[in-house]
Scaffold this motif. Structure first.
Motif, PDB file in Angstrom:
ATOM      1  N   CYS A 103       2.180  -1.998   1.140  1.00 22.75           N
ATOM      2  CA  CYS A 103       1.452  -1.818   2.412  1.00 22.75           C
ATOM      3  C   CYS A 103       0.357  -0.656   2.205  1.00 22.75           C
ATOM      4  O   CYS A 103      -0.755  -0.827   2.580  1.00 22.75           O
ATOM      5  N   THR A 104       0.593   0.405   1.212  1.00 16.91           N
ATOM      6  CA  THR A 104      -0.313   1.456   1.193  1.00 16.91           C
ATOM      7  C   THR A 104      -1.621   0.886   0.444  1.00 16.91           C
ATOM      8  O   THR A 104      -2.844   1.172   0.463  1.00 16.91           O
ATOM      9  N   LYS A 105      -1.316   0.010  -0.645  1.00 19.02           N
ATOM     10  CA  LYS A 105      -2.530  -0.553  -1.489  1.00 19.02           C
ATOM     11  C   LYS A 105      -3.234  -1.480  -0.607  1.00 19.02           C
ATOM     12  O   LYS A 105      -4.385  -1.710  -0.564  1.00 19.02           O
ATOM     13  N   MET A 106      -2.487  -2.336   0.263  1.00 21.76           N
ATOM     14  CA  MET A 106      -3.496  -3.260   1.274  1.00 21.76           C
ATOM     15  C   MET A 106      -4.368  -2.419   2.103  1.00 21.76           C
ATOM     16  O   MET A 106      -5.385  -2.766   2.229  1.00 21.76           O
ATOM     17  N   ARG A 107      -3.763  -1.276   2.799  1.00 20.18           N
ATOM     18  CA  ARG A 107      -4.635  -0.588   3.553  1.00 20.18           C
ATOM     19  C   ARG A 107      -5.852   0.250   3.047  1.00 20.18           C
ATOM     20  O   ARG A 107      -6.844   0.472   3.424  1.00 20.18           O
ATOM     21  N   ILE A 108      -5.372   0.783   1.607  1.00 18.40           N
ATOM     22  CA  ILE A 108      -6.648   1.682   1.005  1.00 18.40           C
ATOM     23  C   ILE A 108      -7.541   0.472   0.312  1.00 18.40           C
ATOM     24  O   ILE A 108      -8.616   0.629   0.424  1.00 18.40           O
ATOM     25  N   GLY A 109      -7.241  -0.524  -0.251  1.00 24.38           N
ATOM     26  CA  GLY A 109      -7.867  -1.509  -1.127  1.00 24.38           C
ATOM     27  C   GLY A 109      -8.343  -2.673  -0.308  1.00 24.38           C
ATOM     28  O   GLY A 109      -9.133  -3.442  -0.855  1.00 24.38           O
ATOM     29  N   ASN A 110      -8.480  -2.597   0.814  1.00 24.39           N
ATOM     30  CA  ASN A 110      -8.808  -3.920   1.706  1.00 24.39           C
ATOM     31  C   ASN A 110     -10.411  -3.926   1.633  1.00 24.39           C
ATOM     32  O   ASN A 110     -11.127  -3.162   2.076  1.00 24.39           O
ATOM     33  N   LYS A 111     -10.734  -5.092   1.199  1.00 26.62           N
ATOM     34  CA  LYS A 111     -12.179  -5.453   0.774  1.00 26.62           C
ATOM     35  C   LYS A 111     -12.898  -6.057   1.911  1.00 26.62           C
ATOM     36  O   LYS A 111     -14.017  -6.067   2.136  1.00 26.62           O
ATOM     37  N   GLN A 112     -12.076  -6.659   2.916  1.00 26.24           N
ATOM     38  CA  GLN A 112     -12.499  -7.218   4.113  1.00 26.24           C
ATOM     39  C   GLN A 112     -12.538  -6.359   5.368  1.00 26.24           C
ATOM     40  O   GLN A 112     -12.844  -6.951   6.457  1.00 26.24           O
ATOM     41  N   GLY A 113     -12.372  -5.006   5.353  1.00 28.02           N
ATOM     42  CA  GLY A 113     -12.384  -4.222   6.441  1.00 28.02           C
ATOM     43  C   GLY A 113     -11.931  -2.933   6.127  1.00 28.02           C
ATOM     44  O   GLY A 113     -12.027  -2.555   4.740  1.00 28.02           O
ATOM     45  N   SER A 114     -11.751  -2.127   7.185  1.00 24.17           N
ATOM     46  CA  SER A 114     -11.175  -0.843   6.643  1.00 24.17           C
ATOM     47  C   SER A 114      -9.786  -0.442   7.344  1.00 24.17           C
ATOM     48  O   SER A 114      -9.485  -0.550   8.592  1.00 24.17           O
ATOM     49  N   GLY A 115      -8.852  -0.615   6.338  1.00 23.73           N
ATOM     50  CA  GLY A 115      -7.401  -0.393   6.805  1.00 23.73           C
ATOM     51  C   GLY A 115      -6.807  -1.610   7.165  1.00 23.73           C
ATOM     52  O   GLY A 115      -7.493  -2.817   6.874  1.00 23.73           O
ATOM     53  N   CYS A 116      -5.581  -1.548   7.701  1.00 24.76           N
ATOM     54  CA  CYS A 116      -4.778  -2.937   8.093  1.00 24.76           C
ATOM     55  C   CYS A 116      -3.983  -2.283   9.141  1.00 24.76           C
ATOM     56  O   CYS A 116      -3.157  -1.546   8.912  1.00 24.76           O
ATOM     57  N   GLY A 117      -3.845  -3.281  10.171  1.00 31.18           N
ATOM     58  CA  GLY A 117      -2.703  -3.117  11.323  1.00 31.18           C
ATOM     59  C   GLY A 117      -2.542  -4.714  11.809  1.00 31.18           C
ATOM     60  O   GLY A 117      -2.356  -4.797  13.010  1.00 31.18           O
ATOM     61  N   VAL A 118      -2.339  -5.403  10.781  1.00 29.92           N
ATOM     62  CA  VAL A 118      -2.145  -6.862  11.234  1.00 29.92           C
ATOM     63  C   VAL A 118      -0.586  -7.046  11.928  1.00 29.92           C
ATOM     64  O   VAL A 118      -0.528  -7.472  12.948  1.00 29.92           O
ATOM     65  N   CYS A 119       0.285  -6.029  11.545  1.00 35.20           N
ATOM     66  CA  CYS A 119       1.766  -6.224  12.181  1.00 35.20           C
ATOM     67  C   CYS A 119       1.407  -5.595  13.503  1.00 35.20           C
ATOM     68  O   CYS A 119       2.238  -6.180  14.469  1.00 35.20           O
ATOM     69  N   ILE A 120       0.582  -4.732  13.825  1.00 32.73           N
ATOM     70  CA  ILE A 120       0.617  -4.288  15.221  1.00 32.73           C
ATOM     71  C   ILE A 120      -0.224  -5.291  15.860  1.00 32.73           C
ATOM     72  O   ILE A 120       0.225  -5.516  17.228  1.00 32.73           O
ATOM     73  N   LYS A 121      -1.178  -5.880  15.656  1.00 32.73           N
ATOM     74  CA  LYS A 121      -1.961  -6.893  16.405  1.00 32.73           C
ATOM     75  C   LYS A 121      -1.017  -8.115  16.526  1.00 32.73           C
ATOM     76  O   LYS A 121      -1.036  -8.331  17.847  1.00 32.73           O
ATOM     77  N   VAL A 122      -0.288  -8.534  15.746  1.00 31.50           N
ATOM     78  CA  VAL A 122       0.445  -9.979  16.026  1.00 31.50           C
ATOM     79  C   VAL A 122       1.777  -9.699  16.846  1.00 31.50           C
ATOM     80  O   VAL A 122       2.404 -10.709  17.349  1.00 31.50           O
TER      81      VAL A 122
END
Ligand code: SF4
Length: 415
Positions: free
Chosen positions: A330-349
Motif C-alpha cells: 500500500c505504501t509503495k503504491m501511494r508513494i510510487g504512483n506514476k499516474q497521479g499523486s497518492g492513492c485512495g481507490v479503496c475510499i472511492k469505491v
C-alpha cells in the motif's frame, strides 16, 4: 444534492438539542467496539514503524526514498496543503520558553495584557467542572471551528505511541480523555476522482491540514480554560488514531486495514485528536453492522490497484481481530504512483462513501438495520455506477512538478 458538506440536516435544524451535523443519535451504541481487542496483546507502537517513515528511511530502496520526498508536493495543490499542515507541527502544545504570540519570553513587552499563547492558565475557568456540559460545549466549539464530526472517549493507554517519529524519544502522555475530530475529504470531488489520479493526495491533505488546524486551536482553547491539552495531527502524532475513533463512537474497523469507517462519511475522512485532562462525558462505541457488511462486500479488495487489501477472513494481529492489509504494498503504491499523486481507490469505491442526502441516508439506514439487504446494497451500488470516476465534472488541473518545472502528465484527463 447537498454540495456543502457542512450544511446541517433538516432534522438538526428542527431540534436545537441536537448538536451534531449528522444524526449520530440514531446509531446503536454498544459497550465495546465491534472489533475484538485483546488488550493484553496490544503493545504501544513505535511511530517509526509506519510505512511512510520506513520509506523515507530507505527501507524500500533508493527510488522509493526519493519518491517519498516528492509524492505530495509534486502536485501543486497538495504541496500547498502539506506546507500548511507542516506549519502546524510545532503548535500542538504549550511552547516551552515562549510567550505571547509565540515570541520568546524575553521578547514579550512588559505591558502585554493577554494570556501567553498556548500556556495552561493558572486558574481554572468557572463552569468547567461539569463533564456533561463541557462535553457538549467542546463538541459545539469543534463544530463552530468547522469540524464535521466529533466524538470523545477515555484515552486508551495502548493508543499512545511508545516513541516519537521525529527524534525517537520515549513518549510520556498521561491525559485522561481524547477528543476526535473528523473532516470530510469532500464528496463532490470524491464523485469525480478515480481515487488514484492527481487530486488524491489533495483530498487527504485537505482533511489532514483542516483537522490539524482545528485540533491545535481547540487544544490551545482548553489550555486557556486551565487544563492541559495537546493536539495530535498528521504532522505530529503521539497517539494512534484508529482505537480512539472506535472508543469515541465514530466508526467501526473496516476491511481497508487499519481504517475506521464512519456510517455517514464512509472511509472518506481524516482525523485529528486532542488529548486533555478537562473533565468530559464520554461517548460509547457504535455498531452499525459493518463487520457483516465488509464480510460480504469485498469491493475495496477487488478494486485495490496494488492488491494490498485481503478478501479473506479476519485474523488476530497485534491484539486486534481485523482484516489483514499489506502495508508495504500500500505504501509503495501511494508513494510510487506514476499516474497521479497518492492513492485512495479503496475510499472511492466503498459503498459507504456517499453524500449526505435524504436518499442516501435512507439507504444507509437500511444497510444498518436490515442485514439481509446488505448484499443488495453492494449489487445496487455497482449497478448505479458508483465507484467509477465522473470526469465530466472534473474541476482540478492535472499537473506534475518534474525537476522544478510544472508539466502536464501523460495520464492527464484535462479537458
Ligand atoms: Fe468494507 Fe466494502 Fe467498504 Fe471495503 S469497500 S471497507 S469491504 S464496505
Amino acid at each position: 444534492m447537498i454540495r456543502n458538506p457542512r450544511l446541517r440536516n433538516r432534522e438538526q435544524a428542527n431540534n436545537r438539542h441536537l448538536i451534531d451535523p449528522y444524526p449520530v443519535h440514531t446509531l446503536k451504541r454498544v459497550d465495546q467496539p465491534t472489533t475484538r481487542i485483546n488488550e493484553a496483546e496490544v503493545f504501544r507502537q513505535h511511530e517509526q514503524t509506519s510505512g511512510f517513515y520506513r520509506a523515507g528511511r530507505g527501507d524500500f530502496g533508493e527510488h522509493m526514498q526519493q519518491e517519498y520526498r516528492r509524492f505530495v508536493p509534486k502536485y501543486p495543490l497538495s504541496g500547498a496543503m502539506v506546507s500548511m499542515a507542516g506549519a502546524l507541527a510545532d503548535l500542538v502544545d504549550e511552547p516551552v520558553g515562549m510567550g505571547a504570540a509565540g515570541m520568546p519570553d524575553s521578547a514579550v513587552p512588559k505591558n502585554m495584557s493577554w494570556a501567553p499563547m498556548g500556556q495552561v492558565a493558572e486558574k481554572k475557568a468557572p463552569f468547567t467542572d461539569n463533564p456533561e456540559k463541557m462535553a457538549r460545549h467542546i463538541k459545539e466549539t469543534a463544530y463552530f471551528l468547522r469540524a464535521d464530526l466529533v466524538g470523545i472517549c477515555e484515552l486508551p493507554v495502548y493508543a499512545i505511541y511508545s516513541h516519537q517519529k521525529q527524534d525517537g524519544k520515549p513518549i510520556h502522555l498521561n491525559h485522561k480523555y481524547a477528543i476526535a475530530i473528523l473532516i470530510d475529504q469532500d464528496w463532490h470531488t470524491s464523485r469525480q476522482t478515480s481515487g488514484n489520479d492527481w487530486i488524491s493526495n489533495s483530498m487527504s491533505f485537505l482533511a489532514y491540514s483542516t483537522s490539524g488546524f482545528i485540533a491545535c486551536m481547540l487544544a490551545d482553547y482548553i489550555r486557556r480554560l486551565g487544563y492541559p491539552a495537546r493536539a495530535h495531527h498528521a504532522m505530529n502524532y503521539q497517539v494512534a488514531v484508529p482505537p480512539i475513533l472506535l472508543w469515541a463512537g465514530l466508526g467501526e474497523m473496516c476491511r481497508i486495514g487499519d481504517i475506521v469507517l464512519n456510517p455517514f462519511l464512509g472511509p472518506r475522512f481524516k482525523a485529528a485528536i486532542v488529548t486533555t485532562d478537562l473533565p468530559l462525558a464520554i461517548d460509547k462505541p457504535i455498531d452499525f453492522g459493518l463487520q457483516d457488511f465488509c464480510a460480504k462486500c469485498k469491493k475495496c479488495a477487488t478494486e485495490c490497484p496494488s492488491g494490498s487489501i485481503s478478501d479473506k477472513d479476519k485474523v488476530m494481529y497485534h491484539g486486534y481481530e481485523k482484516w489483514p492489509v499489506d502495508v508495504d504494498k500500500c505504501t509503495k503504491m501511494r508513494i510510487g504512483n506514476k499516474q497521479g499523486s497518492g492513492c485512495g481507490v479503496c475510499i472511492k469505491v466503498c459503498p459507504w462513501n456517499k453524500p449526505n442526502t435524504l436518499f442516501h441516508r435512507s439507504i444507509s439506514w437500511t444497510m444498518r438495520k436490515l442485514p439481509f439487504a446488505r448484499r443488495f446494497g453492494v449489487w445496487g451500488d455497482d449497478l448505479l455506477g458508483y465507484g467509477k470516476p465522473d470526469y465530466n465534472h472534473k474541476w482540478w488541473l492535472d499537473l506534475e512538478t518534474i525537476n522544478g518545472d510544472l508539466q502536464v502528465p501523460n495520464s492527464s484527463k484535462n479537458r
